[in-house]
Structures are given as structure tokens and as C-alpha cells.
Design a protein around this motif. Structure first.
Motif, PDB file in Angstrom:
ATOM      1  N   SER A  76       0.855  -1.184   0.000  1.00 31.36           N
ATOM      2  CA  SER A  76       0.000   0.000   0.000  1.00 31.36           C
ATOM      3  C   SER A  76       0.889   1.231   0.000  1.00 31.36           C
ATOM      4  O   SER A  76       2.083   1.149   0.289  1.00 31.36           O
ATOM      5  CB  SER A  76      -0.925   0.016   1.222  1.00 31.36           C
ATOM      6  N   ALA A  77       0.300   2.359  -0.331  1.00 34.20           N
ATOM      7  CA  ALA A  77       1.029   3.625  -0.328  1.00 34.20           C
ATOM      8  C   ALA A  77       0.089   4.720   0.131  1.00 34.20           C
ATOM      9  O   ALA A  77      -1.092   4.729  -0.217  1.00 34.20           O
ATOM     10  CB  ALA A  77       1.582   3.936  -1.719  1.00 34.20           C
ATOM     11  N   THR A  78       0.601   5.643   0.917  1.00 33.62           N
ATOM     12  CA  THR A  78      -0.203   6.728   1.475  1.00 33.62           C
ATOM     13  C   THR A  78       0.439   8.057   1.137  1.00 33.62           C
ATOM     14  O   THR A  78       1.648   8.231   1.352  1.00 33.62           O
ATOM     15  CB  THR A  78      -0.319   6.592   3.004  1.00 33.62           C
ATOM     16  N   VAL A  79      -0.334   8.986   0.596  1.00 40.30           N
ATOM     17  CA  VAL A  79       0.171  10.327   0.343  1.00 40.30           C
ATOM     18  C   VAL A  79       0.272  11.055   1.673  1.00 40.30           C
ATOM     19  O   VAL A  79      -0.696  11.152   2.418  1.00 40.30           O
ATOM     20  CB  VAL A  79      -0.754  11.104  -0.614  1.00 40.30           C
ATOM     21  N   MET A  80       1.451  11.558   1.990  1.00 41.61           N
ATOM     22  CA  MET A  80       1.730  12.195   3.277  1.00 41.61           C
ATOM     23  C   MET A  80       1.716  13.716   3.132  1.00 41.61           C
ATOM     24  O   MET A  80       1.875  14.248   2.025  1.00 41.61           O
ATOM     25  CB  MET A  80       3.101  11.741   3.782  1.00 41.61           C
ATOM     26  N   PRO A  81       1.568  14.446   4.245  1.00 41.91           N
ATOM     27  CA  PRO A  81       1.667  15.911   4.201  1.00 41.91           C
ATOM     28  C   PRO A  81       3.049  16.328   3.712  1.00 41.91           C
ATOM     29  O   PRO A  81       4.063  15.730   4.103  1.00 41.91           O
ATOM     30  CB  PRO A  81       1.442  16.336   5.658  1.00 41.91           C
ATOM     31  N   THR A  82       3.088  17.316   2.860  1.00 35.29           N
ATOM     32  CA  THR A  82       4.365  17.752   2.292  1.00 35.29           C
ATOM     33  C   THR A  82       4.992  18.914   3.051  1.00 35.29           C
ATOM     34  O   THR A  82       6.101  19.342   2.723  1.00 35.29           O
ATOM     35  CB  THR A  82       4.171  18.176   0.823  1.00 35.29           C
ATOM     36  N   ASP A  83       4.318  19.437   4.041  1.00 35.23           N
ATOM     37  CA  ASP A  83       4.808  20.594   4.785  1.00 35.23           C
ATOM     38  C   ASP A  83       5.846  20.138   5.807  1.00 35.23           C
ATOM     39  O   ASP A  83       5.531  19.397   6.740  1.00 35.23           O
ATOM     40  CB  ASP A  83       3.642  21.290   5.491  1.00 35.23           C
ATOM     41  N   LEU A  84       7.086  20.581   5.638  1.00 34.82           N
ATOM     42  CA  LEU A  84       8.171  20.227   6.552  1.00 34.82           C
ATOM     43  C   LEU A  84       8.604  21.444   7.364  1.00 34.82           C
ATOM     44  O   LEU A  84       9.732  21.524   7.853  1.00 34.82           O
ATOM     45  CB  LEU A  84       9.362  19.670   5.758  1.00 34.82           C
ATOM     46  N   THR A  85       7.689  22.399   7.532  1.00 35.54           N
ATOM     47  CA  THR A  85       7.990  23.633   8.235  1.00 35.54           C
ATOM     48  C   THR A  85       8.144  23.375   9.729  1.00 35.54           C
ATOM     49  O   THR A  85       7.366  22.632  10.333  1.00 35.54           O
ATOM     50  CB  THR A  85       6.873  24.661   8.010  1.00 35.54           C
TER      51      THR A  85
ATOM     52  N   ASN B   5       8.590  25.120  13.784  1.00 37.63           N
ATOM     53  CA  ASN B   5       7.862  26.168  14.498  1.00 37.63           C
ATOM     54  C   ASN B   5       8.395  27.552  14.169  1.00 37.63           C
ATOM     55  O   ASN B   5       7.652  28.532  14.168  1.00 37.63           O
ATOM     56  CB  ASN B   5       7.948  25.931  16.015  1.00 37.63           C
ATOM     57  N   ARG B   6       9.674  27.638  13.909  1.00 41.58           N
ATOM     58  CA  ARG B   6      10.231  28.926  13.508  1.00 41.58           C
ATOM     59  C   ARG B   6       9.700  29.284  12.122  1.00 41.58           C
ATOM     60  O   ARG B   6       9.333  28.402  11.337  1.00 41.58           O
ATOM     61  CB  ARG B   6      11.760  28.890  13.508  1.00 41.58           C
ATOM     62  N   PRO B   7       9.665  30.571  11.779  1.00 47.34           N
ATOM     63  CA  PRO B   7       9.054  30.999  10.506  1.00 47.34           C
ATOM     64  C   PRO B   7       9.943  30.702   9.297  1.00 47.34           C
ATOM     65  O   PRO B   7      10.473  31.594   8.654  1.00 47.34           O
ATOM     66  CB  PRO B   7       8.870  32.508  10.703  1.00 47.34           C
ATOM     67  N   LEU B   8      10.121  29.409   8.995  1.00 48.90           N
ATOM     68  CA  LEU B   8      10.880  29.003   7.819  1.00 48.90           C
ATOM     69  C   LEU B   8      10.126  27.860   7.175  1.00 48.90           C
ATOM     70  O   LEU B   8      10.072  26.762   7.715  1.00 48.90           O
ATOM     71  CB  LEU B   8      12.296  28.553   8.212  1.00 48.90           C
ATOM     72  N   GLU B   9       9.529  28.130   6.029  1.00 43.45           N
ATOM     73  CA  GLU B   9       8.687  27.134   5.376  1.00 43.45           C
ATOM     74  C   GLU B   9       9.511  26.243   4.470  1.00 43.45           C
ATOM     75  O   GLU B   9      10.300  26.711   3.654  1.00 43.45           O
ATOM     76  CB  GLU B   9       7.582  27.822   4.568  1.00 43.45           C
ATOM     77  N   ARG B  10       9.319  24.930   4.625  1.00 47.22           N
ATOM     78  CA  ARG B  10       9.999  23.963   3.766  1.00 47.22           C
ATOM     79  C   ARG B  10       8.970  22.945   3.312  1.00 47.22           C
ATOM     80  O   ARG B  10       8.285  22.353   4.135  1.00 47.22           O
ATOM     81  CB  ARG B  10      11.124  23.253   4.529  1.00 47.22           C
ATOM     82  N   ARG B  11       8.893  22.726   2.016  1.00 54.21           N
ATOM     83  CA  ARG B  11       7.937  21.765   1.473  1.00 54.21           C
ATOM     84  C   ARG B  11       8.610  20.904   0.411  1.00 54.21           C
ATOM     85  O   ARG B  11       9.248  21.412  -0.501  1.00 54.21           O
ATOM     86  CB  ARG B  11       6.720  22.460   0.849  1.00 54.21           C
TER      87      ARG B  11
ATOM     88  N   MET C 171      18.890  17.381   1.861  1.00 52.19           N
ATOM     89  CA  MET C 171      19.445  16.759   3.062  1.00 52.19           C
ATOM     90  C   MET C 171      18.607  17.089   4.286  1.00 52.19           C
ATOM     91  O   MET C 171      18.362  16.234   5.142  1.00 52.19           O
ATOM     92  CB  MET C 171      20.893  17.219   3.274  1.00 52.19           C
ATOM     93  N   TYR C 172      18.170  18.345   4.336  1.00 52.32           N
ATOM     94  CA  TYR C 172      17.317  18.748   5.452  1.00 52.32           C
ATOM     95  C   TYR C 172      16.017  17.950   5.437  1.00 52.32           C
ATOM     96  O   TYR C 172      15.575  17.434   6.474  1.00 52.32           O
ATOM     97  CB  TYR C 172      17.010  20.247   5.380  1.00 52.32           C
ATOM     98  N   TYR C 173      15.392  17.862   4.269  1.00 50.19           N
ATOM     99  CA  TYR C 173      14.137  17.119   4.169  1.00 50.19           C
ATOM    100  C   TYR C 173      14.296  15.700   4.709  1.00 50.19           C
ATOM    101  O   TYR C 173      13.495  15.223   5.516  1.00 50.19           O
ATOM    102  CB  TYR C 173      13.678  17.014   2.706  1.00 50.19           C
ATOM    103  N   LEU C 174      15.336  15.014   4.229  1.00 52.77           N
ATOM    104  CA  LEU C 174      15.514  13.614   4.578  1.00 52.77           C
ATOM    105  C   LEU C 174      15.832  13.433   6.061  1.00 52.77           C
ATOM    106  O   LEU C 174      15.328  12.507   6.711  1.00 52.77           O
ATOM    107  CB  LEU C 174      16.612  12.995   3.712  1.00 52.77           C
ATOM    108  N   SER C 175      16.654  14.323   6.614  1.00 55.10           N
ATOM    109  CA  SER C 175      16.965  14.247   8.044  1.00 55.10           C
ATOM    110  C   SER C 175      15.725  14.508   8.884  1.00 55.10           C
ATOM    111  O   SER C 175      15.471  13.819   9.885  1.00 55.10           O
ATOM    112  CB  SER C 175      18.064  15.256   8.396  1.00 55.10           C
TER     113      SER C 175
END
Length: 298
Positions: A36-45, A47-53, A87-91
């Protein structure tokens, strides 16, 4: 601004999560089919104001109870800052979900794909602390599918292959193969394929080829794209009819006045597609003494 081709290169995995197992085989890494596969939330932000997706994130669950996360990035050009973000995303994903992450980068040009294939390191050159090695799908390693039977075996893979080869000299044959493979496919299956292909080709010349193939090869098919093409065709037909009528009217007035119309002037009139210009010429034709009077502002 995110382009339509960028969206299609990763969104196809949302529509067909099992596609990665087939792509991994093409790339030489046998991951195996998912249970099976599940689509996950893409928001990696944080608490600090730095958005990563990340573009697309899937949780893949295998039949042997193993699970992993698949981050998919569509990369349109070389970006020296991107490896650090990856690298940040994966960590972050490893720390948050406690599942092993993988990165698939999808490209449409060879130079970008070869750049993304390189290992990227962080740390002292003699002792790197992190090394990023992404799986990369692009025109350098995705199959050129020009066999209809092969395309029908895996329409999702054929679609991704067509998107990654959008700039290939053989893209016409690739798209023709895909449109032919879709002829006997139910609309519920063909619909996302048609739309994703159009989206993935973006503004490239191949996009117009695909639109024409959808209009001709899939003339029976009812998708938003095919309906749009047919509406455009009907509008173009009506406009063409009006221009032909105006051109005939101009030539008729000139013939009635006994004015000789050289071939060059006749071609200019009959070949004109500007309704405003033809309307102005038609108004001048009844009082013209020469052909040039039709074209000349007084």
C-alpha cells in the motif's frame, strides 16, 4: 512560479503510488511492489518561521511489513542550494517519522539529471559527515517507449517516460505510441493520463503535438483537455469561415468594378486571418479605383 511540467513530474506518483517500484527497477534499484502507499503531508515547516515543502511525499508499506518514506522532487534546472534542502528534508523525515527516507528526483533535461545524480556531501572534504545520493529519473535513463504493447503494459510508466523525454527528438513517436495505447482504455483510466501528459509537456512544442493527437486519435474521448481542444477547433472553424467570406466579398467588389487583381494581392486577401483588416478592406473595396486603394488608409 511552479510550472505545470514540474507539477506533473511528481504528481503522477500521487496518482499512481505503485509507479515507484517500476521506476526503481529502471534505475537499477529493485525496491519491490508495495502492499500500500499513502500520500503524506508535504509541509516540513518547523515552528520557527521558515517554510519547507517537499514536492510529493509518500509512505510506502511493503508486504513484509517494512515501510519507508519516498520524497519526490521535480527539478527543472541545476540549483546549488537544492542539495542542502534535500538533506534537510531527509533528516527531518527520519527524525519525525522514524522511517527510512528515500529521494527520487525527476528531470526533463540530461544536464540537470546528471547533476542531480552526483553524490553531495556536507562536512570537511577529508571527513564528510553527510552524503546525499538521490535516485534520478530523466531522459538519460528513462525508456523511450515507442511500442504500443509495451506502453499498454504500464501506462503510468509510459506517461512518466513521455514527460521526461519532452525535449527528445523522438517525442512525436513517443506521444503517438501513448495516444494509440489509450484508444481502448476506459475513460476513468485515460483521463488522468491525458491530463498529466499535457501538464507535463508544459509550454514545449511537444504540448501542441499532444493536443493534436488527443483531438484525432482520441476523438471519442471526453476529457477536459479534449473538450477544450474541440471547442478551440469549432471556434477556429467559425473564425476561418468569417475570414473566407470577407475575402470573397472583397474580390467580388473588385471584379464587379473591373479592377485587375494580381496574384500577390489576391494571396494577401485570401491568406489574411485578421478580421479587422479584412473588414476595413471590404469597406474600401466598393469605392476603390485600384487594388492598392483597398490596402491604403486615406
Amino acid at each position: 512560479m511552479v510550472s505545470s511540467s514540474h507539477e506533473a513530474m511528481h504528481r503522477i506518483f500521487q496518482e499512481y503510488p505503485g509507479l515507484f517500484s517500476r521506476v526503481s527497477e529502471v534505475l537499477g534499484v529493485a525496491i519491490g511492489p508495495p502492499a500500500s502507499a499513502t500520500v503524506m503531508p508535504t509541509d516540513l515547516t518547523e515552528n520557527r518561521p521558515l517554510e519547507r515543502r517537499v514536492d510529493t511525499l509518500l509512505r510506502i508499506d511493503m508486504e513484509d511489513d517494512r515501510s519507508y518514506l519516498l520524497a519526490i522532487e521535480a527539478q527543472g534546472k541545476k540549483d546549488p542550494d537544492k542539495p542542502a534542502s534535500w538533506m534537510y528534508y531527509l533528516s527531518y523525515l527520519q527524525a519525525k517519522y522514524k522511517l527510512p527516507p528515500m529521494l527520487l528526483v525527476v528531470c526533463q533535461d540530461r544536464a540537470t539529471a546528471e547533476w542531480a545524480t552526483r553524490p553531495f556531501t556536507v562536512g570537511h572534504p577529508q571527513l564528510p559527515v553527510l552524503t546525499l545520493q538521490a535516485l534520478v529519473a530523466g531522459p538519460h535513463n528513462m525508456p523511450v517507449i515507442t511500442d504500443v504493447a509495451e506502453a499498454r503494459k504500464d501506462l503510468a510508466l509510459a506517461t512518466l517516460a513521455a514527460i521526461t523525454h519532452a525535449g527528445d527528438p523522438d517525442i512525436g513517436a513517443i506521444l503517438k505510441t501513448l495516444s494509440t495505447a489509450l484508444r481502448d482504455v476506459p475513460e476513468t483510466i485515460a483521463d488522468p493520463i491525458v491530463e498529466l501528459t499535457a501538464q507535463g509537456l508544459g509550454n514545449r512544442p511537444a504540448a501542441e503535438q499532444w493536443r493534436n493527437l488527443v483531438a484525432v486519435d482520441l476523438s471519442f474521448y471526453k476529457s477536459s483537455l479534449s473538450e477544450e481542444i474541440r471547442d478551440e477547433g469549432r471556434a477556429e472553424g467559425r473564425a476561418e469561415g468569417r475570414t473566407e467570406g470577407l475575402a470573397r466579398g472583397i474580390l467580388l467588389f473588385l471584379a464587379q468594378a473591373g479592377i485587375d487583381v494580381p496574384d500577390e494581392a489576391r494571396d494577401r486577401i485570401t491568406g489574411c486571418t485578421d478580421l479587422d483588416a479584412l473588414s476595413r478592406w471590404l469597406l474600401r473595396a466598393p469605392t476603390a479605383a485600384t487594388v492598392e486603394d483597398v490596402f491604403t488608409e486615406k
